[in-house]
Design an enzyme around this catalytic site. Structure first.
Site, PDB file in Angstrom:
ATOM      1  N   TYR A  25       0.849  -1.210   0.000  1.00  0.00           N
ATOM      2  CA  TYR A  25       0.000   0.000   0.000  1.00  0.00           C
ATOM      3  C   TYR A  25       0.880   1.254   0.000  1.00  0.00           C
ATOM      4  O   TYR A  25       0.693   2.159  -0.822  1.00  0.00           O
ATOM      5  CB  TYR A  25      -0.919  -0.036   1.224  1.00  0.00           C
TER       6      TYR A  25
HETATM    7  N1  LIG Z   1      -8.195   4.736   5.868  1.00  0.00           N
HETATM    8  C1  LIG Z   1      -7.311   5.643   6.230  1.00  0.00           C
HETATM    9  O1  LIG Z   1      -7.064   5.871   7.431  1.00  0.00           O
HETATM   10  C2  LIG Z   1      -6.595   6.445   5.163  1.00  0.00           C
HETATM   11  C3  LIG Z   1      -5.627   7.353   5.543  1.00  0.00           C
HETATM   12  C4  LIG Z   1      -5.027   8.146   4.556  1.00  0.00           C
HETATM   13  C5  LIG Z   1      -5.401   8.020   3.222  1.00  0.00           C
HETATM   14  N2  LIG Z   1      -6.328   7.100   2.868  1.00  0.00           N
HETATM   15  C6  LIG Z   1      -6.709   7.014   1.445  1.00  0.00           C
HETATM   16  O2  LIG Z   1      -7.824   7.849   1.218  1.00  0.00           O
HETATM   17  C7  LIG Z   1      -8.487   7.431   0.025  1.00  0.00           C
HETATM   18  C8  LIG Z   1      -9.976   7.485   0.187  1.00  0.00           C
HETATM   19  O3  LIG Z   1     -10.362   6.886   1.404  1.00  0.00           O
HETATM   20  P1  LIG Z   1     -11.882   6.411   1.629  1.00  0.00           P
HETATM   21  O4  LIG Z   1     -12.007   6.031   3.040  1.00  0.00           O
HETATM   22  O5  LIG Z   1     -12.810   7.379   1.007  1.00  0.00           O
HETATM   23  O6  LIG Z   1     -11.817   5.078   0.736  1.00  0.00           O
HETATM   24  P2  LIG Z   1     -12.987   4.054   0.340  1.00  0.00           P
HETATM   25  O7  LIG Z   1     -14.253   4.398   1.024  1.00  0.00           O
HETATM   26  O8  LIG Z   1     -12.405   2.684   0.519  1.00  0.00           O
HETATM   27  O9  LIG Z   1     -13.182   4.370  -1.216  1.00  0.00           O
HETATM   28  C9  LIG Z   1     -12.355   3.890  -2.206  1.00  0.00           C
HETATM   29  C10 LIG Z   1     -13.215   3.737  -3.449  1.00  0.00           C
HETATM   30  O10 LIG Z   1     -12.373   3.292  -4.519  1.00  0.00           O
HETATM   31  C11 LIG Z   1     -13.187   2.469  -5.324  1.00  0.00           C
HETATM   32  N3  LIG Z   1     -12.464   1.582  -6.202  1.00  0.00           N
HETATM   33  C12 LIG Z   1     -11.663   0.535  -5.859  1.00  0.00           C
HETATM   34  N4  LIG Z   1     -11.255  -0.107  -6.960  1.00  0.00           N
HETATM   35  C13 LIG Z   1     -11.824   0.546  -8.017  1.00  0.00           C
HETATM   36  C14 LIG Z   1     -11.795   0.340  -9.416  1.00  0.00           C
HETATM   37  N5  LIG Z   1     -11.087  -0.658  -9.935  1.00  0.00           N
HETATM   38  N6  LIG Z   1     -12.480   1.182 -10.207  1.00  0.00           N
HETATM   39  C15 LIG Z   1     -13.220   2.194  -9.692  1.00  0.00           C
HETATM   40  N7  LIG Z   1     -13.294   2.439  -8.361  1.00  0.00           N
HETATM   41  C16 LIG Z   1     -12.600   1.617  -7.535  1.00  0.00           C
HETATM   42  C17 LIG Z   1     -13.981   1.656  -4.328  1.00  0.00           C
HETATM   43  O11 LIG Z   1     -15.094   1.095  -4.984  1.00  0.00           O
HETATM   44  P3  LIG Z   1     -15.742  -0.310  -4.534  1.00  0.00           P
HETATM   45  O12 LIG Z   1     -16.700   0.034  -3.434  1.00  0.00           O
HETATM   46  O13 LIG Z   1     -16.404  -0.782  -5.778  1.00  0.00           O
HETATM   47  O14 LIG Z   1     -14.596  -1.178  -4.059  1.00  0.00           O
HETATM   48  C18 LIG Z   1     -14.340   2.704  -3.293  1.00  0.00           C
HETATM   49  O15 LIG Z   1     -15.580   3.291  -3.580  1.00  0.00           O
HETATM   50  C19 LIG Z   1      -7.936   6.058  -0.300  1.00  0.00           C
HETATM   51  O16 LIG Z   1      -7.059   6.171  -1.400  1.00  0.00           O
HETATM   52  C20 LIG Z   1      -7.162   5.676   0.943  1.00  0.00           C
HETATM   53  O17 LIG Z   1      -6.057   4.869   0.631  1.00  0.00           O
HETATM   54  C21 LIG Z   1      -6.934   6.321   3.806  1.00  0.00           C
END
Ligand SMILES: NC(=O)c1ccc[n+]([C@@H]2O[C@H](COP(=O)([O-])OP(=O)(O)OC[C@H]3O[C@@H](n4cnc5c(N)ncnc54)[C@H](OP(=O)(O)O)[C@@H]3O)[C@@H](O)[C@H]2O)c1
Length: 220
Positions: free
Chosen positions: A131
């Site tokens: 990641y």
């Molecule tokens: N969690 C943390 O603490 C944290 C911290 C810092 C940064 N981040 C980053 O912040 C970002 C957004 O976070 P979030 O919580 O909003 O993430 P999230 O809710 O997991 O949303 C990610 C989205 O990406 C979509 N996706 C995955 N594969 C795809 C594909 N092949 N084509 C089109 N869409 C696709 C997913 O769709 P599906 O529902 O269809 O899978 C989901 O809707 C991420 O990049 C994450 O790595 C996270």
């Protein structure tokens, strides 16, 4: 402003779409699951169904025509394989850049993560390492492009608590403090309105600074 959000059904993406649509902007969410279309449309955005892991840049380009900005808010998500960290968190971010270039869209806001330029703790396992590597590779690939006006936003650990309208935002390192997805979305909306943030990599944590003021303060 017309903004296309890749990963349009994500938790940050839906919040950002709601904010932008409520401000009168046009928003398009790119989702891979047709069942997610209704949730995206409920924010006031429109939805385009496209799997960013199998689509080509040419497939994505038509959805970007006429856009003022793109936001990469997709992620393979918790529980995914190491391989999908690369195909989503790195490759799909690059795909969006390629499609943006083909569509003539320069403004690109990348949701990355804090710590991606720090050494990885091996105790966190190979999926975590993949990641971090994918996020870092996406940043590096996009930063090297002259065809983008890029802002990288690196949030700390995300929570679903209600937003407080205040953050810490800096081009330098910050102490780690959890940050709400509501506040991250508000920062992204403010960054989209702040062309002076192009070229910046912004650390984003929970904090005490008003969001619009914090974004104005980091602008070049
Ligand atoms: N969690 C943390 O603490 C944290 C911290 C810092 C940064 N981040 C980053 O912040 C970002 C957004 O976070 P979030 O919580 O909003 O993430 P999230 O809710 O997991 O949303 C990610 C989205 O990406 C979509 N996706 C995955 N594969 C795809 C594909 N092949 N084509 C089109 N869409 C696709 C997913 O769709 P599906 O529902 O269809 O899978 C989901 O809707 C991420 O990049 C994450 O790595 C996270």
């Amino acid at each position: 402003m017309r903004t296309v959000i890749a990963g349009g059904h994500g938790k940050i993406a839906l919040r950002l779409a709601t904010l932008l649509a409520n401000q009168g902007h046009e928003v398009v969410g790119v989702v891979r699951n047709p069942d997610h279309r209704a949730d995206v449309e409920q924010t006031g955005a429109s939805a385009v169904v496209l799997d960013l892991e199998s689509a080509s840049a040419a497939d994505l380009t038509p959805a970007l025509k006429g856009a003022d900005a793109v936001v990469f808010a997709a992620g393979a998500g918790p529980g995914s394989t190491a391989a999908r960290k690369d195909t989503v968190d790195r490759a799909a971010a690059v795909l969006l850049a390629d499609a943006a270039a083909q569509a003539g869209v320069r403004r690109y806001v990348l949701v990355s993560a804090t710590g991606v330029d720090q050494p990885v703790d091996p105790a966190r396992g190979e999926v975590w390492a993949a990641y971090v590597a994918a996020k870092k590779a996406a940043e590096d690939a996009l930063r090297g492009r002259s065809d983008l006006d890029l802002t990288i936003v690196r949030p700390g650990t995300l929570t679903d608590d209600p937003g407080v309208g205040k953050v810490a935002l800096s081009t330098g390192p910050l102490d780690r403090v959890d940050v709400t997805r509501d506040d991250v979305a508000a920062v992204l909306a403010a960054v989209l309105e702040a062309p002076g943030t192009a070229g910046l990599t912004l650390e984003l944590m929970g904090g005490t600074d008003d969001i619009v003021g914090a974004v104005a303060a980091v602008q070049k």
